[in-house]
Design a protein around this motif. Structure first.
Motif, mmCIF file in Angstrom:
data_model
loop_
_atom_site.group_PDB
_atom_site.id
_atom_site.type_symbol
_atom_site.label_atom_id
_atom_site.label_comp_id
_atom_site.label_asym_id
_atom_site.label_seq_id
_atom_site.Cartn_x
_atom_site.Cartn_y
_atom_site.Cartn_z
ATOM 1 N N LEU A 87 -16.190 20.062 -35.652
ATOM 2 C CA LEU A 87 -16.218 18.959 -36.620
ATOM 3 C C LEU A 87 -14.940 18.112 -36.550
ATOM 4 O O LEU A 87 -14.986 16.884 -36.630
ATOM 5 C CB LEU A 87 -16.404 19.523 -38.028
ATOM 6 C CG LEU A 87 -16.644 18.534 -39.163
ATOM 7 C CD1 LEU A 87 -17.891 17.696 -38.906
ATOM 8 C CD2 LEU A 87 -16.790 19.265 -40.491
ATOM 9 N N LEU A 88 -13.799 18.776 -36.368
ATOM 10 C CA LEU A 88 -12.520 18.050 -36.336
ATOM 11 C C LEU A 88 -12.229 17.430 -34.972
ATOM 12 O O LEU A 88 -11.852 16.259 -34.881
ATOM 13 C CB LEU A 88 -11.367 18.989 -36.698
ATOM 14 C CG LEU A 88 -11.246 19.394 -38.168
ATOM 15 C CD1 LEU A 88 -10.234 20.515 -38.323
ATOM 16 C CD2 LEU A 88 -10.841 18.198 -39.017
ATOM 17 N N ALA A 89 -12.386 18.218 -33.911
ATOM 18 C CA ALA A 89 -11.950 17.758 -32.595
ATOM 19 C C ALA A 89 -13.104 17.496 -31.635
ATOM 20 O O ALA A 89 -12.898 16.951 -30.552
ATOM 21 C CB ALA A 89 -10.993 18.786 -31.986
ATOM 22 N N GLY A 90 -14.324 17.912 -32.019
ATOM 23 C CA GLY A 90 -15.479 17.673 -31.147
ATOM 24 C C GLY A 90 -15.569 18.630 -29.983
ATOM 25 O O GLY A 90 -16.290 18.382 -29.024
ATOM 26 N N TRP A 143 -4.949 21.213 -25.575
ATOM 27 C CA TRP A 143 -5.425 21.950 -26.743
ATOM 28 C C TRP A 143 -5.974 23.312 -26.348
ATOM 29 O O TRP A 143 -5.909 24.265 -27.122
ATOM 30 C CB TRP A 143 -6.466 21.136 -27.532
ATOM 31 C CG TRP A 143 -7.821 21.086 -26.905
ATOM 32 C CD1 TRP A 143 -8.309 20.105 -26.099
ATOM 33 C CD2 TRP A 143 -8.877 22.050 -27.041
ATOM 34 N NE1 TRP A 143 -9.584 20.409 -25.710
ATOM 35 C CE2 TRP A 143 -9.951 21.589 -26.268
ATOM 36 C CE3 TRP A 143 -9.016 23.256 -27.732
ATOM 37 C CZ2 TRP A 143 -11.161 22.288 -26.162
ATOM 38 C CZ3 TRP A 143 -10.192 23.965 -27.627
ATOM 39 C CH2 TRP A 143 -11.255 23.475 -26.854
ATOM 40 N N ALA A 156 -3.170 25.680 -26.285
ATOM 41 C CA ALA A 156 -2.776 25.955 -27.673
ATOM 42 C C ALA A 156 -3.736 26.945 -28.329
ATOM 43 O O ALA A 156 -3.321 27.823 -29.083
ATOM 44 C CB ALA A 156 -2.722 24.647 -28.467
ATOM 45 N N LYS A 160 -4.525 17.183 -31.753
ATOM 46 C CA LYS A 160 -5.528 18.063 -31.163
ATOM 47 C C LYS A 160 -4.916 19.406 -30.751
ATOM 48 O O LYS A 160 -5.573 20.445 -30.826
ATOM 49 C CB LYS A 160 -6.152 17.379 -29.943
ATOM 50 C CG LYS A 160 -7.539 17.895 -29.636
ATOM 51 C CD LYS A 160 -8.293 16.929 -28.756
ATOM 52 C CE LYS A 160 -9.610 17.518 -28.328
ATOM 53 N NZ LYS A 160 -10.358 16.628 -27.456
ATOM 54 N N ILE A 161 -3.644 19.362 -30.342
ATOM 55 C CA ILE A 161 -2.931 20.603 -29.988
ATOM 56 C C ILE A 161 -2.823 21.503 -31.223
ATOM 57 O O ILE A 161 -3.074 22.698 -31.153
ATOM 58 C CB ILE A 161 -1.515 20.270 -29.457
ATOM 59 C CG1 ILE A 161 -1.602 19.311 -28.267
ATOM 60 C CG2 ILE A 161 -0.729 21.535 -29.153
ATOM 61 C CD1 ILE A 161 -1.453 19.912 -26.929
ATOM 62 N N ILE A 175 -4.716 21.429 -33.950
ATOM 63 C CA ILE A 175 -6.057 21.919 -34.302
ATOM 64 C C ILE A 175 -6.436 23.083 -33.383
ATOM 65 O O ILE A 175 -6.971 24.100 -33.830
ATOM 66 C CB ILE A 175 -7.098 20.780 -34.195
ATOM 67 C CG1 ILE A 175 -6.807 19.706 -35.247
ATOM 68 C CG2 ILE A 175 -8.517 21.326 -34.384
ATOM 69 C CD1 ILE A 175 -7.660 18.451 -35.095
ATOM 70 N N GLY A 176 -6.144 22.934 -32.088
ATOM 71 C CA GLY A 176 -6.457 23.987 -31.121
ATOM 72 C C GLY A 176 -5.762 25.283 -31.463
ATOM 73 O O GLY A 176 -6.382 26.356 -31.455
ATOM 74 N N ALA A 184 -21.552 17.831 -38.299
ATOM 75 C CA ALA A 184 -21.074 17.111 -37.110
ATOM 76 C C ALA A 184 -22.198 16.275 -36.505
ATOM 77 O O ALA A 184 -21.962 15.164 -36.015
ATOM 78 C CB ALA A 184 -20.524 18.099 -36.085
ATOM 79 N N PRO A 191 -16.008 12.946 -34.009
ATOM 80 C CA PRO A 191 -15.368 13.993 -34.815
ATOM 81 C C PRO A 191 -14.316 13.402 -35.754
ATOM 82 O O PRO A 191 -13.876 12.266 -35.561
ATOM 83 C CB PRO A 191 -14.729 14.912 -33.775
ATOM 84 C CG PRO A 191 -14.905 14.287 -32.453
ATOM 85 C CD PRO A 191 -15.767 13.092 -32.581
ATOM 86 N N LEU A 192 -13.935 14.169 -36.802
ATOM 87 C CA LEU A 192 -13.005 13.659 -37.811
ATOM 88 C C LEU A 192 -11.649 13.298 -37.214
ATOM 89 O O LEU A 192 -11.010 12.352 -37.663
ATOM 90 C CB LEU A 192 -12.819 14.713 -38.912
ATOM 91 C CG LEU A 192 -14.061 14.963 -39.784
ATOM 92 C CD1 LEU A 192 -13.876 16.198 -40.640
ATOM 93 C CD2 LEU A 192 -14.345 13.741 -40.654
ATOM 94 N N ALA A 193 -11.209 14.048 -36.194
ATOM 95 C CA ALA A 193 -9.876 13.781 -35.623
ATOM 96 C C ALA A 193 -9.920 13.796 -34.098
ATOM 97 O O ALA A 193 -9.015 14.282 -33.447
ATOM 98 C CB ALA A 193 -8.869 14.816 -36.126
ATOM 99 N N GLY A 194 -11.013 13.273 -33.543
ATOM 100 C CA GLY A 194 -11.128 13.269 -32.087
ATOM 101 C C GLY A 194 -11.921 12.073 -31.616
ATOM 102 O O GLY A 194 -12.445 11.299 -32.425
ATOM 103 N N ALA A 215 -14.656 12.035 -29.202
ATOM 104 C CA ALA A 215 -16.088 12.219 -28.971
ATOM 105 C C ALA A 215 -16.465 13.690 -29.088
ATOM 106 O O ALA A 215 -15.628 14.575 -28.918
ATOM 107 C CB ALA A 215 -16.448 11.704 -27.579
ATOM 108 N N PHE A 216 -17.751 13.940 -29.401
ATOM 109 C CA PHE A 216 -18.250 15.315 -29.425
ATOM 110 C C PHE A 216 -18.566 15.775 -28.011
ATOM 111 O O PHE A 216 -19.211 15.045 -27.245
ATOM 112 C CB PHE A 216 -19.510 15.407 -30.287
ATOM 113 C CG PHE A 216 -19.232 15.345 -31.760
ATOM 114 C CD1 PHE A 216 -18.579 16.393 -32.395
ATOM 115 C CD2 PHE A 216 -19.623 14.242 -32.502
ATOM 116 C CE1 PHE A 216 -18.321 16.341 -33.759
ATOM 117 C CE2 PHE A 216 -19.364 14.186 -33.870
ATOM 118 C CZ PHE A 216 -18.719 15.231 -34.496
ATOM 119 N N ASP A 217 -18.108 16.977 -27.674
ATOM 120 C CA ASP A 217 -18.417 17.562 -26.383
ATOM 121 C C ASP A 217 -19.904 17.940 -26.373
ATOM 122 O O ASP A 217 -20.379 18.648 -27.252
ATOM 123 C CB ASP A 217 -17.549 18.810 -26.170
ATOM 124 C CG ASP A 217 -17.793 19.454 -24.814
ATOM 125 O OD1 ASP A 217 -18.245 18.747 -23.894
ATOM 126 O OD2 ASP A 217 -17.526 20.665 -24.675
#
Lengths: 139, 138
Positions: free
Chosen positions: A24-27, A47, A50, B2-3, B5-6, B60, B66-69, B71-73
């Protein structure tokens, strides 16, 4: 000590939060195999590296809190079997493009028929292997 | 972003694995040993994870990004082919032999490196060998 079913359920909720949250956040799909592959050989690495660092940090924190009981049974598998098992897991998850997290958690949550097929097959293969080793004297 | 979030996703995922019992080969093999003293408790891990992630994936699906990206994979294929099945069979055999799948392998590596290193090294070797083959063939 948590109830024997409550700890797995709570752990599952955390795994679900991490997987659904990452999408949802990063896709991105929280499939450990794909993440490990990208962290090692790309294409994108940031990422993913990470995420792996987060998994390792979780291991260190858990070991500090609960100790070696967390990996109970790991000493019972002989070195040759460990190597064979690791090789099969690495090969199989790359060829099948996913493991317990990618096809299991994420695939099933996305209602993917392809992932459902993969989960059914690897669960059956794993249960058959355990049966052959424990009850039919193979290995 | 993104780092960060990861890392948080990996940390949460790993703590979930450790709390759930999935890091213990004893527990995993007990779950897979249907003909023995079957321990069904680990079914609650997958159950809890899917029930939690399902609404988040549904949310989603209603969004274009996505909220902070960016595109959706999207997984490249929906095909159920021989490749998928043979990969799942090989993975299942390996999982059944040692009771360790890729996520727990990496968490276990931090908990008991001496006992996990051989598995993780072989797993990475298998992953790289397969990826190399695929690149050469494709």
């Amino acid at each position: 000590m948590l109830d024997p079913f409550l700890a797995p359920l709570a752990g599952g909720v955390l795994i679900g939060l991490a997987s659904g949250g990452l999408y949802l956040l990063a896709g991105e799909i929280a499939g450990i195999t794909g993440i490990a592959r990208s962290a090692l050989i790309g294409p994108a690495r940031g990422w993913q590296a990470a995420f792996i660092a987060g998994l390792l940090a979780a291991g260190l924190a858990a070991a500090w809190a609960k100790g070696p009981a967390l990996v109970a049974g790991i000493e019972q598998t002989s070195l040759p079997v460990m190597v064979l098992a690791g090789l099969l897991v690495g090969l199989g998850t790359d060829i099948g493009n996913g493991c317990t997290s990618g096809h299991g958690v994420c695939g099933l949550s996305r209602l993917s028929r392809r992932s459902l097929a993969a989960v059914a097959v690897f669960m059956a293969a794993a249960a058959t292997t355990v049966y052959l080793v424990r009850h039919a004297g193979v290995l | 972003m993104k780092i960060a979030i990861g890392f948080i996703a990996g940390l949460t995922f790993g703590l979930g694995l450790a709390l759930s019992g999935m890091t213990s080969p004893d527990r995993v093999l007990g779950f897979l040993d249907i003909a023995g003293a079957w321990d069904p408790s680990l079914a609650f891990v997958m159950g809890g994870a899917v029930l939690t992630a399902l609404p988040l994936f549904a949310l989603a699906r209603r969004r274009t990004t996505p909220l902070a990206g960016a595109a959706f994979d999207q997984p490249p294929t929906t095909l159920i082919d021989r490749r998928l099945i043979s990969g799942a069979v090989l993975f299942g055999i390996g999982w059944g032999l040692a009771g360790i799948c890729p996520g727990p392998a990496l968490v276990d590596l931090a908990i008991a490196p001496g006992q996990t290193l051989a598995f993780v090294s072989a797993m990475i070797a298998g992953l790289l060998a397969s990826a190399w083959w695929r690149r050469r063939a494709g």
